[in-house]
Write an enzyme that holds these catalytic residues in place. Structure first.
Site, PDB file in Angstrom:
ATOM      1  N   MET A 168       1.179  -1.131   0.140  1.00 19.26           N
ATOM      2  CA  MET A 168      -0.348  -0.491   0.277  1.00 19.26           C
ATOM      3  C   MET A 168       0.931   1.366  -0.484  1.00 19.26           C
ATOM      4  O   MET A 168       0.483   2.261   0.491  1.00 19.26           O
ATOM      5  CB  MET A 168      -1.101   0.152   0.959  1.00 19.26           C
ATOM      6  CG  MET A 168      -1.985  -1.687   1.252  1.00 19.26           C
ATOM      7  SD  MET A 168      -3.747  -0.643   1.707  1.00 19.26           S
ATOM      8  CE  MET A 168      -3.039   0.150   3.862  1.00 19.26           C
ATOM      9  N   GLY A 169       1.973   1.107  -0.013  1.00 22.64           N
ATOM     10  CA  GLY A 169       2.606   2.236  -0.616  1.00 22.64           C
ATOM     11  C   GLY A 169       3.699   2.807   0.985  1.00 22.64           C
ATOM     12  O   GLY A 169       3.378   2.019   1.727  1.00 22.64           O
ATOM     13  N   LEU A 223       6.890   2.900   1.273  1.00 23.70           N
ATOM     14  CA  LEU A 223       7.751   2.077   1.916  1.00 23.70           C
ATOM     15  C   LEU A 223       8.555   2.501   3.211  1.00 23.70           C
ATOM     16  O   LEU A 223       9.399   3.265   2.549  1.00 23.70           O
ATOM     17  CB  LEU A 223       8.130   1.603   0.093  1.00 23.70           C
ATOM     18  CG  LEU A 223       7.526   1.364  -1.129  1.00 23.70           C
ATOM     19  CD1 LEU A 223       7.605   0.772  -1.734  1.00 23.70           C
ATOM     20  CD2 LEU A 223       6.218  -0.113  -0.317  1.00 23.70           C
ATOM     21  N   HIS A 224       9.115   1.195   3.368  1.00 28.46           N
ATOM     22  CA  HIS A 224      10.079   1.098   4.134  1.00 28.46           C
ATOM     23  C   HIS A 224      11.126   0.017   4.417  1.00 28.46           C
ATOM     24  O   HIS A 224      10.563  -0.880   3.034  1.00 28.46           O
ATOM     25  CB  HIS A 224       9.521   1.102   5.962  1.00 28.46           C
ATOM     26  CG  HIS A 224       8.576   0.393   6.364  1.00 28.46           C
ATOM     27  ND1 HIS A 224       8.499  -1.194   5.894  1.00 28.46           N
ATOM     28  CD2 HIS A 224       7.580  -0.056   6.122  1.00 28.46           C
ATOM     29  CE1 HIS A 224       7.347  -1.755   6.501  1.00 28.46           C
ATOM     30  NE2 HIS A 224       6.644  -0.570   6.598  1.00 28.46           N
ATOM     31  N   HIS A 249       9.170  -3.614   3.474  1.00 25.66           N
ATOM     32  CA  HIS A 249       8.696  -3.663   2.068  1.00 25.66           C
ATOM     33  C   HIS A 249      10.255  -3.945   1.429  1.00 25.66           C
ATOM     34  O   HIS A 249       9.457  -4.758   0.651  1.00 25.66           O
ATOM     35  CB  HIS A 249       8.454  -3.047   1.562  1.00 25.66           C
ATOM     36  CG  HIS A 249       6.874  -2.386   2.177  1.00 25.66           C
ATOM     37  ND1 HIS A 249       7.260  -1.133   2.776  1.00 25.66           N
ATOM     38  CD2 HIS A 249       5.525  -2.817   2.248  1.00 25.66           C
ATOM     39  CE1 HIS A 249       5.595  -0.950   3.197  1.00 25.66           C
ATOM     40  NE2 HIS A 249       4.673  -1.788   3.081  1.00 25.66           N
ATOM     41  N   SER A 278       6.590  -0.203  10.441  1.00 18.13           N
ATOM     42  CA  SER A 278       4.996  -0.263  10.063  1.00 18.13           C
ATOM     43  C   SER A 278       4.638   1.524   8.552  1.00 18.13           C
ATOM     44  O   SER A 278       5.582   2.004   9.315  1.00 18.13           O
ATOM     45  CB  SER A 278       3.794  -0.526  10.909  1.00 18.13           C
ATOM     46  OG  SER A 278       2.752   0.254   9.996  1.00 18.13           O
TER      47      SER A 278
HETATM   48  P1  AMP Z   1       1.627  -2.698   3.492  1.00 15.16           P
HETATM   49  O1  AMP Z   1       2.183  -1.956   2.027  1.00 15.16           O
HETATM   50  O2  AMP Z   1       1.400  -2.313   4.740  1.00 15.16           O
HETATM   51  O3  AMP Z   1       0.247  -3.602   2.704  1.00 15.16           O
HETATM   52  O4  AMP Z   1       2.030  -3.805   2.962  1.00 15.16           O
HETATM   53  C1  AMP Z   1       2.819  -4.837   2.276  1.00 15.16           C
HETATM   54  C2  AMP Z   1       3.354  -6.105   2.412  1.00 15.16           C
HETATM   55  O5  AMP Z   1       4.600  -5.785   3.487  1.00 15.16           O
HETATM   56  C3  AMP Z   1       2.477  -6.996   3.062  1.00 15.16           C
HETATM   57  O6  AMP Z   1       2.630  -8.345   2.886  1.00 15.16           O
HETATM   58  C4  AMP Z   1       3.213  -7.030   4.462  1.00 15.16           C
HETATM   59  O7  AMP Z   1       3.263  -8.053   5.626  1.00 15.16           O
HETATM   60  C5  AMP Z   1       4.677  -6.888   4.718  1.00 15.16           C
HETATM   61  N1  AMP Z   1       5.130  -5.715   6.067  1.00 15.16           N
HETATM   62  C6  AMP Z   1       4.726  -4.832   6.296  1.00 15.16           C
HETATM   63  N2  AMP Z   1       5.876  -4.254   6.934  1.00 15.16           N
HETATM   64  C7  AMP Z   1       6.951  -5.401   7.059  1.00 15.16           C
HETATM   65  C8  AMP Z   1       7.753  -5.827   8.468  1.00 15.16           C
HETATM   66  N3  AMP Z   1       8.074  -5.378   9.477  1.00 15.16           N
HETATM   67  N4  AMP Z   1       8.348  -6.603   7.999  1.00 15.16           N
HETATM   68  C9  AMP Z   1       7.908  -7.472   7.222  1.00 15.16           C
HETATM   69  N5  AMP Z   1       7.070  -7.108   5.812  1.00 15.16           N
HETATM   70  C10 AMP Z   1       6.644  -6.646   6.278  1.00 15.16           C
END
Ligand code: AMP
Length: 285
Positions: A30-31, A33-34, A37, A186
């Site tokens: 969902m962008g 990014l860190h 991601h 996050s």
């Molecule tokens: P999101 O952008 O929050 O929807 O996350 C996209 C993907 O990145 C999802 O599969 C999350 O589980 C993964 N992700 C987000 N934060 C982390 C993290 N701290 N460690 C590993 N994977 C992550």
């Protein structure tokens, strides 16, 4: 890196790559990014010929009182990070490209699984996740798809959807990436003010305490949950949504801490809802 805003562009590019014999990995995001991601992109880079990331804040997975409008966005920064990690194409669709105004078809697991844990307070969340991921699978047709263990219930649900709907896609789990002090990375961490950022450490403290107990031989799920709750309750800014020990596949509560059990939590720090977890016996990647 190719920036594709339409489904047609993605389809044409992936078709060409497949003709050239490349395997394709998809990293849905969902962008904002860190490094969490980035670790998914890195793993996709190692396993696949071509890597596609999607960058789309999916409205159908947000409830009416959730943070859809406030959700942080920075596409330029996302592109820089993706490019640095060797992503070949980012799919960055407008909402209208993904959902026709009268879109009314959803993918939903008709079972207890999406109603557990986060599903208790977010009743339509996993229906939105399954629908968008299913659409991304249909658009990209990847060989592999990469998901973080941070969203453990989401990962289990996607695995189930892939099995139930016979997607020929291998789902790859990636470990939780943390800040140096333990906080799981996050996009929502950006909502935290300095006092809340400090308070948010109670989640990872609870995870580490839980892992320590299991490591010392604790097998009683109720005792584990009580100890983890106590760690969080010691933090005045924290309000527990849930702390649970569940079967790693079905998400149903367990009594005994066998390998594969998921110990998961959601905790409000002020207005920000954060999640964290660990798997008894460690993550099978
Ligand atoms: P999101 O952008 O929050 O929807 O996350 C996209 C993907 O990145 C999802 O599969 C999350 O589980 C993964 N992700 C987000 N934060 C982390 C993290 N701290 N460690 C590993 N994977 C992550």
């Amino acid at each position: 890196m190719i920036v594709a805003k339409t489904i047609a562009e993605v389809r044409a590019q992936v078709a060409q790559w497949k003709r050239e014999g490349f395997s394709v990995g998809l990293v849905p995001t969902m962008g904002y990014l860190h490094e969490g991601h980035a670790s998914l992109v890195d793993k996709a880079r190692r396993m696949c010929g071509k890597v596609v990331a999607s960058d789309f804040v999916n409205p159908t997975q947000f409830g009416p009182n959730e943070d859809l409008e406030a959700y942080p966005r920075d596409f330029e920064r996302d592109c820089a990070l993706l490019e640095e990690h060797g992503c070949d194409m980012v799919f960055y669709p407008a909402v209208g490209e993904m959902y026709a105004p009268n879109a009314a078809t959803y993918v939903e697991i008709q079972d207890e699984m999406p109603k557990q844990l986060c599903g208790k307070t977010r009743p339509i969340h996993f229906r939105g996740v399954c629908t968008v991921v299913s659409k991304l699978f249909n658009i990209v047709e990847p060989d592999y798809a990469f998901f973080g263990q941070k969203d453990a219930q989401q990962l289990a649900i996607i695995r189930r959807m892939v099995r139930d709907l016979s997607y020929g896609i291998e789902v790859v789990a990636c470990p939780i990436v943390r800040e140096a002090d333990g906080l799981a990375r996050s996009s929502r961490n950006t909502y935290l003010n300095p006092a809340e950022r400090k308070a948010a450490l109670c989640l990872s403290r609870a995870v580490f305490r839980g892992q320590e107990l299991v490591g010392a031989g604790e097998r009683d799920a109720e005792k584990l949950v009580a100890e983890m709750r106590a760690v969080i309750e010691a933090e005045p800014l924290a309000r527990i949504d849930y702390v649970s020990a569940v079967d790693g596949e079905t998400m149903l509560p367990v009594e005994e801490l066998t390998d594969g059990v998921l110990a998961a939590m959601a905790v409000y720090i002020g207005k920000t809802r954060l999640i964290d977890n660990f798997i008894v016996g460690g993550l099978k990647e």
